[in-house]
Structures are given as structure tokens and as C-alpha cells.
Design a protein around this motif. Structure first.
Motif, PDB file in Angstrom:
ATOM      1  N   ARG A 137       0.835  -1.211   0.000  1.00 23.94           N
ATOM      2  CA  ARG A 137       0.000   0.000   0.000  1.00 23.94           C
ATOM      3  C   ARG A 137       0.866   1.256   0.000  1.00 23.94           C
ATOM      4  N   ASP A 145      -6.767  -0.245  -2.177  1.00 22.36           N
ATOM      5  CA  ASP A 145      -6.659  -1.691  -2.005  1.00 22.36           C
ATOM      6  C   ASP A 145      -5.723  -2.217  -3.087  1.00 22.36           C
ATOM      7  N   LEU A 331      -3.082   5.571   6.541  1.00 19.58           N
ATOM      8  CA  LEU A 331      -3.385   4.151   6.343  1.00 19.58           C
ATOM      9  C   LEU A 331      -3.561   3.532   7.723  1.00 19.58           C
TER      10      LEU A 331
END
Length: 458
Positions: A137, A145, A331
Motif C-alpha cells: 500500500r 486496495d 493508512l
């Protein structure tokens, strides 16, 4: 398929929920009567109170007839012994164990889990699996995703269509004309909470969460076509210096020599320990919810804040605070499946659910046929499946436009002799090709049945 699951915690419950929903015969063992009662009350499974490694408890759960045992208790040793007992006494064909202690997983001890010693077919290390997901990521800041297939040749991306997305309101069939170098196939769209497989005349709208399957080496070009040209993070702050945080930091140091990493760790003892294990990363002792600590980490200049503590609420709030103090991207690690529904509205750019990461590895061994990989998306609303076509498959030799695939299924990529191919209506699948397919949850059973009958004979 008959499956015995040892452990009814978050991971065990999630696995049982998914497998039972697909009409598998599932039994769950746990030493906690409360957890077992919760399983009995909410799932169509058998619940047994007892020690997951004890032969009599395993026998009570029907392990002598089981196709698979999945041991995911809190204790590595219980998981390993449960698999050993299942093999030695009950001859269970497939044994899966969660092993968290990294000392068991060192490469020079790899022979430990061989058939002649402690026969475990699949080892799941949540810290490593989640850590690798975090690293992927971080490498793809424009995606919410991402997952790799076909030995890294193919990538599935989740992309949000912002208001400046160049392909908004463009029918999918025109994308190839507008962007001849586009190697991606749009396989799924989540619009206002509804996930569907689009047709060629459908268009993407602002705010859509779009799933595309593309060649890995064309990922950045694909993201740019969708209006995402974010640079890979150079300044990173990790909140939480546990096993996952340490793994991510160590690999950032090893793989990205120019990255600047800081870790915020609440425990002084742990902060000292991880500081000794790291070469360049800066370790700050403090609370990720303390604004002074965030200022000390220079959060206003940070590209990405990654929250990896064991507390979902801390992870969410730390991301919100960091974003409001100037951090460009966040995140978050989230175990609670209800939280992702509102994270986007709070400004959290992406999240990772450890249960999904674990489940994806297990599902590829549960699925029948020549299935090589499985990745659930949107909390299980759909799956990306990689499978191998055999010579006897009715998919082989026919143009894709002539295949009678269900409406909720779309082929996103094909690998032949290690070479990527973007499928179109004229493409013909050949024997031994790797096929990457996107399927809505209600069609997964049909896809599995198709693979069992068409792609694999037993």
C-alpha cells in the motif's frame, strides 16, 4: 468440505462465518464457553468447548472425517500440536496453523514443519502477511486496495474516482480507444455501497470505488489514467512498534534507502528494544494520540501516517488527528469490520483488515479445483480468484465473447507461459494458462463449481 477450526477469536470466528456461509460443514473449538456460545448463536456451525490440541476434543469435533484443520488460537504451540495430533492420530489431509513467533519461521529452521517432523501444510504468519500488505500500500499511494497474483505479474487495484478523474462518465468500451496503452480491465464498481460487475456500456461516476486488474509493471500508468499520480511516500510515521510495525520499518530500511521512517511507541521498554533493531529509523516514546508527540514527529511534513496499534479506536483517531495536522495520507489497521464504512468520511485514505489477509490465504486451500490464489474485497462481497486452466476445460479454445460466464463474473487477466495478456472478446484461453477472475460473492459458488467440473477432475 468438512473443516475443524481451533480458536473462536476474531480470526477463527471470521473464518467460520465465511466457510459456513458457503455450506461447508464447520466445527469450532475454543476453551472459552463465552466465545463458543457466540459461535453457536450467530453461525450455522458446531461449537465445542475444550482444548484445541486434545485428541478427545478433536474427535468430538469430528476431525476423523475432516478434510482440513485450521488452528488459529492465540498460542502458537497449541496450533502446532493440534495439527500434529490431527495428522498423527486422524490423518487429516490439510493442516493450517497460525504461527506468530518469528523464531519458528527463520529460514534455517524451515525443515521443522516438514511431513517427517511437524507436518503443517500451510503456515500463516499474520505479522508478515499484514506487513507485506502495508508495504504494498505504501508503494501504491493512489490505491485504497491492492493484491498481487500470478507470481507478481498481475495486480488488482482498488481506485477511488475523484472529481478530477479523466475517465469519469466514459463508457468502458471506449477506454481502449482513448488510452491504447491501458492494460487494465475494470472488473468491479462499488457505488453507494452496492458492488457490481460493470458491462461495456457502463461508465464510472465520481465517488465510485473501482476495482481494476492490470499488469504489475503498468500499475503506475493505470493509476495515472484514473487521475492518481501520487508519489511514493518518502517520509513515513508508524504508530505502533509491535511485530508488524517493526517488520514494516525493517523492510523500509532494507528496500527503500531514501525513505525516512519514524515510529511512535507507547511502551518505553518496547521502544528501546526496537530502536536497537533498527539502523536509521527514529523511535519516539509516546502516545500516538498526543499532539505534542505528533509535532515532534513533524507530522505536517509526513507523506503517510500508518497506524498499527492493537486498538482500532487509537488507529482511527490517530489518523484523523494526523490528517488535520497536515499529514498528506493515512493508512490504518482495522480489525472491526464495521469501521471501514465510515473511515473515508473521516479522511482515512486506506485501511487493512488483518482477518481479510488471513482469510485470503486460507480460501485458496478451501476452494476446489486448480485455484492458485484468492483475495476477498469489500469485506467479502466479492473475490479475485486465480486459477489454472487444464486441457479438458471448456474455457480452452473458445473466444471469450462465446463463453457463457455469469453476469457477476469477469475475467481480468490471463498469463500464458509467464506472459501477461489483457483479455478481449477475441482472446482464446489455452491449456495451463493462469486466469484471474473477479466474482461477486453470490457467484463464487458457481465459479468454484465451474472450476471443479471444468478445470480439475478428481
Amino acid at each position: 468440505m468438512k473443516v475443524v477450526i481451533c480458536g473462536a477469536g476474531q480470526v477463527g470466528y471470521g473464518i467460520a462465518e465465511r466457510l459456513s456461509s458457503e455450506q461447508n460443514d464447520v466445527s469450532v473449538i475454543d476453551s472459552s464457553p463465552r466465545l463458543v456460545q457466540a459461535v453457536r448463536d450467530h453461525l450455522d456451525v458446531r461449537g465445542i468447548v475444550g482444548h484445541g490440541a486434545h485428541p478427545d476434543i478433536l474427535a468430538q469435533a469430528g476431525v476423523d472425517e475432516a478434510d482440513m484443520i485450521i488452528a488459529v488460537t492465540l498460542y502458537d504451540e497449541v496450533n502446532m500440536v493440534a495439527c500434529q495430533v490431527a495428522h498423527s492420530l486422524f490423518n487429516v489431509p490439510t493442516k493450517v496453523a497460525r504461527v506468530r513467533a518469528q523464531s519458528y519461521l527463520k529460514s534455517y529452521y524451515a525443515d521443522l514443519f516438514s511431513r517427517d517432523h511437524m507436518p503443517i501444510d500451510v503456515i500463516i504468519s499474520p505479522e508478515i502477511e499484514v506487513g507485506e500488505m502495508v508495504l504494498r500500500r505504501l508503494a501504491l499511494p493512489g490505491a485504497f486496495d491492492a493484491a498481487e497474483f500470478a507470481n507478481g505479474e498481475v495486480t488488482t487495484l482498488g481506485i477511488i474516482c475523484e472529481d478530477d478523474c479523466p475517465v469519469i462518465d466514459t463508457p468502458l468500451k471506449q477506454l481502449s480507444e482513448l488510452f491504447p496503452d491501458l492494460s487494465a480491465v475494470v472488473v468491479g464498481i462499488n457505488r453507494n455501497g452496492t458492488l457490481f460487475v460493470p458491462r461495456s456500456h457502463d461508465s464510472m461516476l465520481q465517488g465510485d470505488q473501482v476495482y481494476v486488474i492490470t499488469q504489475t509493471k503498468r500499475v503506475k500508468r493505470t493509476l495515472s489514467i484514473f487521475g492518481h499520480e501520487e508519489q511514493e511516500a518518502g517520509r513515513i510515521v508508524l504508530a505502533g512498534g509491535g511485530n508488524i510495525g517493526l517488520y514494516v520499518a525493517q523492510n523500509l530500511e532494507a528496500r527503500h534507502s531514501k525513505s525516512k521512517v519514524k515510529i511512535i511507541e507507547r511502551s518505553r521498554e518496547r521502544a528501546i528494544d526496537i530502536a536497537d533493531d533498527l539502523k536509521r529509523a527514529v523511535v519516539l516514546h509516546g502516545d500516538a494520540l498526543d499532539q505534542e508527540i505528533l509535532r515532534e514527529a513533524e507530522i505536517q511534513d509526513v507523506d503517510t501516517m500508518v497506524t498499527l496499534t492493537n486498538n482500532d479506536e487509537v488507529n482511527v483517531l490517530a489518523c484523523v488527528m494526523a490528517k488535520r495536522m497536515g499529514c498528506r495520507r493515512t493508512l490504518s489497521l482495522l480489525n472491526n469490520t464495521s469501521y471501514p464504512t465510515f473511515t473515508q468520511s473521516l479522511g482515512i485514505d486506506a485501511h487493512i483488515n488483518p482477518r481479510v489477509v488471513t482469510l485470503s490465504k486460507i480460501l485458496q486451500h478451501v476452494r476446489r479445483g486448480r485455484v492458485r490464489g484468492v483475495y476477498p474485497v469489500q469485506d467479502g462481497k466479492a473475490e479475485v480468484i486465480e486459477a489454472e486452466a487444464l486441457e479438458t476445460s471448456p474455457l480452452v479454445g473458445k473466444a471469450l465473447r462465446d463463453l457463457d460466464l455469469p453476469d457477476g463474473v469477469r475475467i481480468g487477466a490471463i498469463i500464458h507461459d509467464g506472459v501477461y495478456a489483457r483479455p478481449d472478446g477475441d482472446f482464446k484461453i489455452r491449456a495451463h494458462d493462469r486466469v484471474i477472475i473477479f466474482a461477486l460473492a453470490e457467484y463464487v459458488r458457481k465459479v468454484e463449481q465451474m472450476f471443479r467440473v471444468s478445470l480439475d477432475f478428481f
